[in-house]
Motif scaffolding. Structure first.
Motif, PDB file in Angstrom:
ATOM      1  N   GLU A 154      19.371  26.715  26.036  1.00 43.80           N
ATOM      2  CA  GLU A 154      20.453  26.586  25.052  1.00 43.80           C
ATOM      3  C   GLU A 154      20.332  25.261  24.310  1.00 43.80           C
ATOM      4  OE1 GLU A 154      24.049  27.183  27.222  1.00 43.80           O
ATOM      5  OE2 GLU A 154      23.715  29.335  27.475  1.00 43.80           O
ATOM      6  N   GLY A 155      20.001  24.192  25.050  1.00 47.84           N
ATOM      7  CA  GLY A 155      19.821  22.892  24.406  1.00 47.84           C
ATOM      8  C   GLY A 155      18.608  22.867  23.498  1.00 47.84           C
ATOM      9  N   TYR A 156      17.536  23.513  23.934  1.00 43.29           N
ATOM     10  CA  TYR A 156      16.307  23.558  23.139  1.00 43.29           C
ATOM     11  C   TYR A 156      16.553  24.298  21.826  1.00 43.29           C
ATOM     12  CZ  TYR A 156      11.309  24.032  22.156  1.00 43.29           C
ATOM     13  OH  TYR A 156      10.070  23.971  21.583  1.00 43.29           O
ATOM     14  N   TYR A 157      17.211  25.452  21.912  1.00 48.38           N
ATOM     15  CA  TYR A 157      17.513  26.224  20.705  1.00 48.38           C
ATOM     16  C   TYR A 157      18.460  25.449  19.782  1.00 48.38           C
ATOM     17  CZ  TYR A 157      15.201  30.631  21.825  1.00 48.38           C
ATOM     18  OH  TYR A 157      14.257  31.595  22.056  1.00 48.38           O
ATOM     19  N   ALA A 158      19.423  24.756  20.373  1.00 46.95           N
ATOM     20  CA  ALA A 158      20.344  23.948  19.562  1.00 46.95           C
ATOM     21  C   ALA A 158      19.584  22.867  18.799  1.00 46.95           C
ATOM     22  CB  ALA A 158      21.410  23.321  20.453  1.00 46.95           C
ATOM     23  N   ASN A 159      18.582  22.266  19.449  1.00 50.59           N
ATOM     24  CA  ASN A 159      17.770  21.254  18.782  1.00 50.59           C
ATOM     25  C   ASN A 159      16.935  21.834  17.649  1.00 50.59           C
ATOM     26  OD1 ASN A 159      18.741  19.310  20.537  1.00 50.59           O
ATOM     27  ND2 ASN A 159      16.970  19.378  21.901  1.00 50.59           N
ATOM     28  N   LYS A 160      16.715  23.140  17.671  1.00 51.04           N
ATOM     29  CA  LYS A 160      15.996  23.825  16.598  1.00 51.04           C
ATOM     30  C   LYS A 160      16.939  24.282  15.485  1.00 51.04           C
ATOM     31  CE  LYS A 160      11.771  23.992  18.402  1.00 51.04           C
ATOM     32  NZ  LYS A 160      10.591  23.348  17.754  1.00 51.04           N
ATOM     33  N   GLY A 161      18.230  23.963  15.623  1.00 46.13           N
ATOM     34  CA  GLY A 161      19.199  24.339  14.606  1.00 46.13           C
ATOM     35  C   GLY A 161      19.894  25.653  14.854  1.00 46.13           C
ATOM     36  N   VAL A 162      19.729  26.213  16.051  1.00 44.73           N
ATOM     37  CA  VAL A 162      20.372  27.484  16.386  1.00 44.73           C
ATOM     38  C   VAL A 162      21.744  27.206  16.997  1.00 44.73           C
ATOM     39  CG1 VAL A 162      20.209  29.585  17.768  1.00 44.73           C
ATOM     40  CG2 VAL A 162      18.140  28.581  16.805  1.00 44.73           C
ATOM     41  N   LYS A 163      22.777  27.774  16.403  1.00 44.82           N
ATOM     42  CA  LYS A 163      24.127  27.634  16.950  1.00 44.82           C
ATOM     43  C   LYS A 163      24.403  28.792  17.895  1.00 44.82           C
ATOM     44  CE  LYS A 163      29.012  27.233  15.704  1.00 44.82           C
ATOM     45  NZ  LYS A 163      30.009  27.237  14.596  1.00 44.82           N
ATOM     46  N   ILE A 164      24.874  28.467  19.099  1.00 40.95           N
ATOM     47  CA  ILE A 164      25.134  29.490  20.110  1.00 40.95           C
ATOM     48  C   ILE A 164      26.637  29.637  20.322  1.00 40.95           C
ATOM     49  CG2 ILE A 164      24.827  30.110  22.533  1.00 40.95           C
ATOM     50  CD1 ILE A 164      22.147  28.669  22.457  1.00 40.95           C
ATOM     51  N   ILE A 165      27.113  30.870  20.266  1.00 43.50           N
ATOM     52  CA  ILE A 165      28.524  31.174  20.511  1.00 43.50           C
ATOM     53  C   ILE A 165      28.588  32.077  21.739  1.00 43.50           C
ATOM     54  CG2 ILE A 165      30.601  32.276  19.603  1.00 43.50           C
ATOM     55  CD1 ILE A 165      29.623  31.589  16.799  1.00 43.50           C
ATOM     56  N   LYS A 166      29.254  31.613  22.772  1.00 44.99           N
ATOM     57  CA  LYS A 166      29.290  32.342  24.050  1.00 44.99           C
ATOM     58  C   LYS A 166      30.682  32.916  24.311  1.00 44.99           C
ATOM     59  CE  LYS A 166      27.541  28.536  25.985  1.00 44.99           C
ATOM     60  NZ  LYS A 166      26.952  27.608  26.981  1.00 44.99           N
ATOM     61  N   GLY A 167      30.721  33.955  25.137  1.00 44.49           N
ATOM     62  CA  GLY A 167      31.999  34.489  25.594  1.00 44.49           C
ATOM     63  C   GLY A 167      32.692  35.426  24.635  1.00 44.49           C
ATOM     64  N   THR A 168      31.967  35.977  23.671  1.00 39.94           N
ATOM     65  CA  THR A 168      32.584  36.925  22.748  1.00 39.94           C
ATOM     66  C   THR A 168      31.512  37.883  22.240  1.00 39.94           C
ATOM     67  OG1 THR A 168      34.048  37.149  20.827  1.00 39.94           O
ATOM     68  CG2 THR A 168      32.278  35.518  20.663  1.00 39.94           C
ATOM     69  N   VAL A 169      31.925  38.895  21.481  1.00 44.43           N
ATOM     70  CA  VAL A 169      30.994  39.895  20.950  1.00 44.43           C
ATOM     71  C   VAL A 169      31.356  40.231  19.509  1.00 44.43           C
ATOM     72  CG1 VAL A 169      30.536  40.965  23.185  1.00 44.43           C
ATOM     73  CG2 VAL A 169      32.451  41.788  21.808  1.00 44.43           C
ATOM     74  N   ALA A 170      30.401  40.835  18.809  1.00 42.98           N
ATOM     75  CA  ALA A 170      30.665  41.322  17.457  1.00 42.98           C
ATOM     76  C   ALA A 170      31.459  42.629  17.535  1.00 42.98           C
ATOM     77  CB  ALA A 170      29.359  41.552  16.712  1.00 42.98           C
ATOM     78  N   VAL A 171      32.483  42.732  16.688  1.00 43.82           N
ATOM     79  CA  VAL A 171      33.297  43.954  16.668  1.00 43.82           C
ATOM     80  C   VAL A 171      33.316  44.623  15.300  1.00 43.82           C
ATOM     81  CG1 VAL A 171      34.798  43.233  18.563  1.00 43.82           C
ATOM     82  CG2 VAL A 171      35.381  42.584  16.215  1.00 43.82           C
ATOM     83  N   GLY A 172      32.726  43.979  14.299  1.00 43.75           N
ATOM     84  CA  GLY A 172      32.725  44.584  12.974  1.00 43.75           C
ATOM     85  C   GLY A 172      31.873  43.812  11.996  1.00 43.75           C
ATOM     86  N   PHE A 173      31.596  44.449  10.848  1.00 42.16           N
ATOM     87  CA  PHE A 173      30.762  43.836   9.825  1.00 42.16           C
ATOM     88  C   PHE A 173      31.394  44.067   8.465  1.00 42.16           C
ATOM     89  CE2 PHE A 173      28.141  45.344  13.303  1.00 42.16           C
ATOM     90  CZ  PHE A 173      27.443  44.198  13.661  1.00 42.16           C
TER      91      PHE A 173
END
Length: 244
Positions: free
Chosen positions: A22-41
């Motif tokens: 998670e830290g490595y991906y964050a350092n690459k500019g990837v934002k991580i959102i945990k504890g939820t899911v997509a419900v619509g678009f």
């Protein structure tokens, strides 16, 4: 990246392992959102996605969405025709099903895992290839009247992304120790974990290992050497595997 669990890949990763990625991906500019899911678009008039609506109420701007939903073995075609167990088609150690001359391999097969003396189903390309090889050996052996050894599989998983590469062997149950350099900012991080159950190492994970080091952790997972001091094991780290 959005996922419902408290950390990434909790079916395999411990919190300590996940923190590195998670830290490595964050350092690459990837934002991580945990504890939820997509419900619509939300899409525009051309049908192009523009927003992702999350269960917790947040809305994310988007130009493209990649959804990973997993999968289940498709066995409905054979319902009532072959014996099933643990969500798959039950086989023996040669991948024969309950129907004569019918074999099942890969993700759909529930087979006897000799190393742990239990019935399991394994979802991975490595097992898919090796179980198919075992089935072909069994078929040829039967035709030629030759004995074939039972399937003796060591569970194996791996992944490669960016300049990272990890391998895992064995079973991820019991207590764990984390060793090595798991700083996401390190130039060449190398770290791993052992899983210990009933006083024996049953699983081993290594990030950044050489071919010989990966072979060493695989051997540890298969041999299952006894350990009594987890603190000492943490300090020894990879060198413990190199001695087995």
């Amino acid at each position: 990246m959005v996922y419902p669990e408290p950390w990434c890949m909790p079916r395999l990763f411990t919190a300590g392992i996940a923190a590195f990625y998670e830290g490595y991906y964050a350092n690459k500019g990837v934002k991580i959102i945990k504890g939820t899911v997509a419900v619509g678009f939300t899409s525009n008039s051309n049908g192009e996605v523009k927003e992702v609506q999350l269960k917790d109420g947040r809305v994310l701007e988007a130009d493209i969405v990649v959804v990973g939903v997993g999968g289940r073995p498709l066995t409905t075609l054979f319902k009532g025709q072959v014996e099933e167990e643990k969500g798959g088609i039950k086989t023996d150690a040669f991948f024969k099903t309950s129907v004569a001359n019918v074999y099942a391999v890969g993700d759909v097969a529930t087979f006897p895992l000799k190393l742990y003396n239990e019935i399991r189903r394994v979802e991975h390309v490595d097992h898919a290839r090796k179980s198919a090889e075992q089935a072909v050996k069994a078929i040829k052996g039967s035709e030629e009247g030759k004995a074939v050894d039972v399937y003796d599989y060591l569970p194996y998983f791996y992944s490669r992304s960016f300049d990272l590469s990890w391998q895992f062997y064995g079973d991820n149950v019991g207590d764990t120790v984390l060793f090595g350099d798991n700083d996401p900012a390190s130039a060449k991080p190398k770290f791993g974990s052992y899983w210990i159950k009933d006083g024996k190492i049953v699983g081993a994970f290594l990030e950044g290992g050489s071919p010989d080091e990966n072979k060493a952790i695989a051997k540890v997972a298969r041999v299952q050497p006894p350990v009594s001091d987890l603190d000492a094991l943490t300090k020894e780290g990879l060198s413990f595997a190199s001695k087995i």
